[in-house]
Design a protein around this motif. Structure first.
Motif, short mmCIF file in Angstrom:
data_model
loop_
_atom_site.label_atom_id
_atom_site.label_comp_id
_atom_site.label_asym_id
_atom_site.label_seq_id
_atom_site.Cartn_x
_atom_site.Cartn_y
_atom_site.Cartn_z
N GLU A 410 0.81 -1.22 0.00
CA GLU A 410 0.00 0.00 0.00
C GLU A 410 0.84 1.27 0.00
OE1 GLU A 410 0.27 -1.54 4.28
OE2 GLU A 410 0.00 -2.36 2.25
N GLY A 411 2.16 1.14 0.13
CA GLY A 411 3.02 2.31 0.08
C GLY A 411 4.07 2.31 1.16
N GLY A 412 4.86 3.39 1.21
CA GLY A 412 5.92 3.52 2.20
C GLY A 412 5.51 4.42 3.35
N LYS A 413 6.21 4.26 4.46
CA LYS A 413 5.90 5.04 5.65
C LYS A 413 7.16 5.20 6.49
CE LYS A 413 2.75 5.15 9.63
NZ LYS A 413 1.68 4.40 10.38
N ILE A 414 7.35 6.40 7.01
CA ILE A 414 8.49 6.66 7.89
C ILE A 414 8.08 6.37 9.33
CG2 ILE A 414 10.14 8.37 8.74
CD1 ILE A 414 10.58 7.65 5.84
N ILE A 415 8.82 5.49 9.99
CA ILE A 415 8.60 5.23 11.40
C ILE A 415 9.94 5.21 12.13
CG2 ILE A 415 6.49 3.91 10.96
CD1 ILE A 415 8.04 1.41 11.54
N HIS A 416 9.88 5.14 13.44
CA HIS A 416 11.10 5.23 14.26
C HIS A 416 11.42 3.87 14.89
CE1 HIS A 416 13.94 8.17 15.88
NE2 HIS A 416 13.98 7.43 16.98
N THR A 417 12.69 3.50 14.85
CA THR A 417 13.10 2.24 15.47
C THR A 417 13.22 2.41 16.99
OG1 THR A 417 15.44 2.76 15.11
CG2 THR A 417 14.32 1.45 13.42
N LYS A 418 13.43 1.31 17.66
CA LYS A 418 13.47 1.30 19.12
C LYS A 418 14.57 2.20 19.67
CE LYS A 418 14.27 -1.68 23.13
NZ LYS A 418 13.25 -1.01 23.95
N LYS A 419 14.21 2.97 20.68
CA LYS A 419 15.17 3.80 21.40
C LYS A 419 15.44 3.15 22.75
CE LYS A 419 15.89 8.42 23.35
NZ LYS A 419 15.33 9.79 23.48
N TYR A 420 16.71 2.88 23.02
CA TYR A 420 17.09 2.29 24.29
C TYR A 420 17.37 3.40 25.30
CZ TYR A 420 17.66 -2.18 21.87
OH TYR A 420 17.43 -3.33 21.15
N GLY A 421 16.58 3.43 26.37
CA GLY A 421 16.78 4.42 27.41
C GLY A 421 17.94 4.04 28.32
N PHE A 422 18.39 5.00 29.11
CA PHE A 422 19.53 4.74 29.99
C PHE A 422 19.24 3.64 31.00
CE2 PHE A 422 17.19 8.10 32.21
CZ PHE A 422 17.20 7.68 33.53
N GLN A 423 17.95 3.47 31.36
CA GLN A 423 17.62 2.41 32.32
C GLN A 423 17.82 1.02 31.69
OE1 GLN A 423 15.47 4.76 31.20
NE2 GLN A 423 14.28 5.68 32.87
N GLU A 424 17.55 0.90 30.37
CA GLU A 424 17.69 -0.39 29.70
C GLU A 424 19.15 -0.75 29.43
OE1 GLU A 424 14.34 -1.06 26.58
OE2 GLU A 424 14.72 1.09 26.65
N ASN A 425 19.98 0.25 29.22
CA ASN A 425 21.40 0.01 28.95
C ASN A 425 22.14 -0.15 30.27
OD1 ASN A 425 20.73 0.39 26.24
ND2 ASN A 425 21.16 2.58 26.34
N LEU A 426 21.89 -1.27 30.90
CA LEU A 426 22.30 -1.48 32.29
C LEU A 426 23.48 -2.45 32.38
CD1 LEU A 426 21.79 -1.26 35.39
CD2 LEU A 426 20.17 -3.17 35.12
N GLN A 427 24.47 -2.04 33.16
CA GLN A 427 25.57 -2.93 33.52
C GLN A 427 25.64 -3.00 35.04
OE1 GLN A 427 29.89 -2.99 31.85
NE2 GLN A 427 30.00 -1.80 33.74
N SER A 428 25.48 -4.20 35.57
CA SER A 428 25.55 -4.41 37.02
C SER A 428 26.79 -5.24 37.34
CB SER A 428 24.30 -5.14 37.52
OG SER A 428 23.14 -4.38 37.26
N ASN A 429 27.70 -4.66 38.10
CA ASN A 429 28.91 -5.35 38.51
C ASN A 429 28.85 -5.66 40.00
OD1 ASN A 429 29.94 -4.98 35.94
ND2 ASN A 429 31.11 -3.16 36.48
N HIS A 430 29.29 -6.85 40.37
CA HIS A 430 29.42 -7.20 41.78
C HIS A 430 30.73 -7.95 41.96
CE1 HIS A 430 28.42 -8.36 45.84
NE2 HIS A 430 28.79 -9.61 45.54
N ALA A 431 31.41 -7.67 43.06
CA ALA A 431 32.68 -8.35 43.32
C ALA A 431 32.84 -8.62 44.80
CB ALA A 431 33.84 -7.52 42.80
N SER A 432 33.38 -9.81 45.10
CA SER A 432 33.84 -10.14 46.46
C SER A 432 35.36 -10.06 46.44
CB SER A 432 33.39 -11.55 46.84
OG SER A 432 31.98 -11.64 46.87
N VAL A 433 35.89 -9.19 47.27
CA VAL A 433 37.31 -8.86 47.22
C VAL A 433 37.96 -9.16 48.56
CG1 VAL A 433 38.99 -7.01 46.83
CG2 VAL A 433 36.87 -7.06 45.51
N GLU A 434 39.13 -9.76 48.49
CA GLU A 434 39.93 -10.00 49.69
C GLU A 434 41.25 -9.25 49.55
OE1 GLU A 434 42.21 -13.62 52.08
OE2 GLU A 434 41.44 -13.91 50.05
#
Length: 632
Positions: A410-434
Motif C-alpha cells: 500500500e506504500g511507504g511510511k516513515i517510522i522510528h526504530t526502538k530507542k534504548y533508554g539509559f535504564q535499559e542500557n544497564l551494567q551491574s557489577n558485583h565483586a567479592s574482594v579480599e
C-alpha cells in the motif's frame, strides 16, 4: 626605442603572470583560521533535463594547507556500467601559484569500490593519491560524468567536512519544467548562502564559509553542515522508470519494481519451515525459529551490481547459494516468514553508530542498509538479517533510535526504530574482594549487561582464552600484574543478557605507607576519559548513548588492619545524569562500596558543555578516592 623596450618588458611580465594561478596569499585569514583546506572556487553543473540522464560537471579549486588537509582531499570520480567518466584532470600549483604537476584521465588510478565483503561490485573509481613535497599547495580538479540514473541527484554541501572552509561555491541544477525537482534545505541560516530559481534552473551560491571545528561530543557533521538536497518526481533507476512525490508513492514504487518477483522459494524449503514452526501458535514464536534457521543456513556477502544495489537477489537463489547481501537476506527472511503467514515489512535505513535519519518530509532514494520489521500489536520487532550472532529482535546501536522507511504494497511510511533508554542500557557489577596484608587482591568479579551494554559485550563469547585475557587486561590496564585464573561467560540470547564471571588476583594493588596500606575501593570500573576543555565551545553537546552502571563491592580487609576513615558519601544530579557513591563498615571488618553512575542521552546547548565536563571530572576524581588502612 625606449617604447619598444618598455613593451617587451611589459609582455615578459604578462607572460610570467600568465604562468601563475591561485597564489595562497589572497586567501582571507578568517578562512584559513582553523582550516586544513580551503575551497577557493567551486562550480557544480548538473543537468537532469532528461528523466533518464544525469550529467554532472565539477570545477573545483582547493588550497591544501597541511597534511591533514591532504588526507581530506578527495580527487576521484566514480563510474560503473551505467555511469561513464567523460573528462577528468587535475593540475597542481605551489604556494605562489606556479604550476608544478598535471594529471590527465589516463594517469589516474583505477580501482574497484569494494567494501571488503563484496562478491561482485561493478562500481569503480578513478582516483589520484597525490603526495606533495611542500605545503600549502593548490589543485584545480575537474571532471564530467554521465549517468542513466536520476533517482539520486548529488546533494550540495558547500563545506566539505570539519576544518574545511569555502570561499566561493556555486551549484547549478538544470531541469525540465515539466519535471521540476523538489528540494530540501538544512542549516543554511547564519551562512552567506542564497537559493535562486528560474523556470529551468536552480542556482545556489555560498561565499566565505568559515570552517566548523571538530569538538568532542559534537553532533555529526551531516547534522550541522549547510546542505541542500534535490529529488525528481519522475526519475530513472538502472533503466526502470519511477514516479513518486512522497514516501507513500515511493514505497509503492519500490515494492512494485524492486521487491516484486524475488520472493519465490523452493517447495522443499517451504515444507521444511512449515514443519519447523508447526507447534508455534504465535507470529513471534514462528519468527524466532525462522530467524534461527536463517542464521544457521546463510552468511552475509555484499553484492553491488547495477540495480542489484537496490533490488534484492531472488530468495530462491539465496536458498540455493547460502549467501547474500543485506537486501537479499532480508528478502529471504521475509519470504520464509510470509510462507508461514507472518506479516513483515521490508525496511530501508541508514545503519551505523551515527543514528542518521531517513528524511521524514522529503522522499528520495536514501539509505545504506535493509532490515526486516515484524508487527507486534503497537510495536515492531526488528530483525538484523545479516548477523549470525545477534539475538532475535536485537539490532543494537547499528539500527536503534532513527527514522526508517518501511515498504508495503500500500506504500511507504516513515517510522522510528526502538530507542534504548539509559535504564535499559544497564551494567551491574558485583565483586567479592579480599585484601591481604602484603597488598594483594584476590577477587571474584561478576557482571551482567543488558541493552546497548549487551551490544558491547556479546562478541566476547566467540573469543578464545588468550583473546579474552588480552581484553580484560586492556579493560583494567590500571591494575598492574593482573592474573586471571578463570573466565566464565554466558550469552543469554533469549533474555538478551550477557554475564561474565572471573576469578582474578593482582599483586601489589595496595600502596605501602610505612606499615599502613592505601587502596582504592573502585577496583573494576573507574571512569578515566574526561573530555577536552574548550575556551569557547561552539558546537552543541550531543550524548549519543545513555547508560546506567551499578557497582557493588564487598571488600574484606586483612587481619590486623582497620580503615581509619572512609570517604564521604557523594550524590550529584545534573541534566546529563547522576552519580552517587556510598561506603559502609561491616562488623566483620569488611567494607561495602556501592556506586551508581548514570548518563542520559540527549542534545544540550553548547554553554552546558563545561558543566558536563566538570561533572565527569568529579566522577573521575571520586572513582580514584583512596582509603587508608591502619595496622593495629
Amino acid at each position: 626605442m625606449r617604447s619598444i623596450i618598455f613593451l617587451i618588458i611589459l609582455l615578459m611580465g604578462l607572460c610570467s603572470f600568465s604562468q601563475t594561478a591561485f597564489p595562497v596569499g589572497p586567501i582571507p585569514d578568517q578562512l584559513k583560521n582553523g582550516a586544513n583546506l580551503v575551497v577557493r572556487e567551486e562550480l557544480i553543473n548538473i543537468d537532469v533535463t532528461k528523466q533518464n540522464k544525469l550529467i554532472y560537471n565539477l570545477y573545483q579549486v582547493v588550497t591544501v594547507l597541511n597534511k591533514r588537509g591532504n588526507e581530506q582531499l578527495h580527487l576521484y570520480a566514480q563510474y560503473d556500467d551505467n555511469q561513464k567518466i567523460n573528462k577528468l584532470e587535475a593540475t597542481f600549483y605551489n604556494i605562489f601559484g606556479k604550476e608544478i604537476d598535471h594529471y590527465k584521465k589516463r594517469e589516474f588510478n583505477d580501482m574497484a569500490m569494494a567494501d571488503g565483503f563484496s562478491l561482485y561490485n561493478d562500481s569503480r573509481m578513478l582516483y589520484l593519491d597525490y603526495v606533495p613535497t611542500t605545503y600549502p599547495f593548490t589543485v584545480v580538479f575537474t571532471y564530467e560524468t554521465e549517468s542513466g540514473n536520476t533517482a539520486f541527484i548529488p546533494a550540495w554541501f558547500p563545506l566539505k567536512g570539519y576544518a574545511t572552509a569555502t570561499q566561493n561555491s556555486v551549484y547549478k541544477l538544470r531541469f525540465d519544467p515539466e519535471n521540476k525537482p523538489r528540494f530540501n534545505t538544512k542549516n543554511l541560516e547564519n551562512y552567506s548562502i542564497s537559493v535562486e530559481e528560474n523556470p529551468t534552473e536552480f542556482i545556489l551560491t555560498a561565499t566565505d564559509l568559515e570552517s566548523i571545528a571538530y569538538e568532542t561530543f559534537s553532533p555529526s557533521f551531516l547534522d550541522m553542515a549547510p546542505n541542500v538536497k534535490f529529488s525528481l518526481n519522475k526519475f530513472s533507476l538502472e533503466g526502470v522508470a519511477g514516479k513518486a512525490e512522497n514516501w507513500s508513492e515511493f514505497g509503492k514504487w519500490m515494492n512494485e519494481n524492486l521487491l516484486s518477483g524475488v520472493e519465490e522459494l523452493p517447495e522443499s524449503t517451504i515444507a521444511a519451515v512449515k514443519n519447523l514452526v508447526k507447534n508455534e501458535t504465535t507470529n513471534l514464536g514462528k519468527a524466532r525459529k525462522i530467524y534461527s534457521f536463517v542464521q544457521d543456513k546463510v552468511r552475509y556477502i555484499s553484492i553491488q551490481i547495477g540495480i542489484g544495489g537496490w533490488k534484492p537477489m531472488p530468495a530462491s537463489k539465496v536458498d540455493e547459494l547460502g549467501y547474500g547481501d543485506c537486501k537479499a537476506l532480508t528478502n529471504y527472511t521475509k519470504a520464509l516468514l510470509n510462507s508461514v503467514d507472518v506479516p513483515t515489512y521490508y525496511t530501508i535505513l541508514y545503519a551505523g553508530d551515527e543514528e542518521r535519519n531517513i528524511s521524514e518530509n522529503f522522499s528520495s532514494l536514501e539509505g545504506n542498509h535493509a532490515i526486516l520489521g515484524i508487527p507486534d500489536n503497537e510495536n515492531i520487532i526488528w530483525l538484523e538479517c545479516t548477523s549470525q550472532k545477534l539475538p532475535f529482535g536485537f539490532g543494537g546501536n547499528f539500527s536503534d533510535d532513527r527514522d526508517v522507511l518501511i515498504v508495503a504494497p500500500e506504500g511507504g511510511k516513515i517510522i522510528h526504530t526502538k530507542k534504548y533508554g539509559f535504564q535499559e542500557n544497564l551494567q551491574s557489577n558485583h565483586a567479592s574482594v579480599e585484601l591481604t596484608a602484603n597488598g594483594k587482591v584476590n577477587a571474584i568479579f561478576e557482571s551482567s549487561s543488558k541493552g546497548l551494554q549487551y551490544d558491547d559485550k556479546y562478541y566476547l563469547a566467540s573469543k578464545n582464552n588468550k583473546e579474552l585475557e588480552r581484553h580484560y587486561r586492556n579493560k583494567w590496564s590500571y591494575l598492574n600484574g593482573i592474573i586471571i585464573d578463570e573466565i566464565e561467560l554466558n550469552n543469554n540470547k533469549e533474555e538478551i543478557v550477557f554475564d561474565e564471571k572471573l576469578k582474578l588476583k593482582t599483586p601489589n594493588y595496595c600502596s605501602a605507607v610505612g606499615t599502613d596500606l592505601l587502596f582504592c575501593a573502585n577496583i573494576f570500573n573507574r571512569f578515566q576519559n574526561v573530555p577536552t576543555r574548550y575556551d569557547e565551545r561552539k558546537n552543541a553537546l550531543q550524548i549519543k548513548t545513555g547508560f546506567t552502571n551499578i557497582d557493588s563491592l564487598r571488600i574484606s580487609l586483612p587481619i590486623g588492619f582497620v580503615a581509619e576513615s572512609l570517604p564521604q558519601e557523594k550524590t550529584i544530579e545534573v541534566p546529563f545524569g547522576s552519580y552517587s557513591v556510598n561506603y559502609k563498615r561491616n562488623p566483620d571488618n569488611s567494607i561495602e562500596y556501592v556506586r551508581r553512575f548514570i548518563i542520559k542521552k540527549g542534545i544540550f546547548p553548547s554553554d552546558q558543555y563545561e558543566e558536563f565536563r566538570s561533572f565527569l571530572q568529579t566522577v573521575a576524581r571520586n572513582d580514584k578516592a583512596k582509603i587508608l588502612l591502619k595496622k593495629n
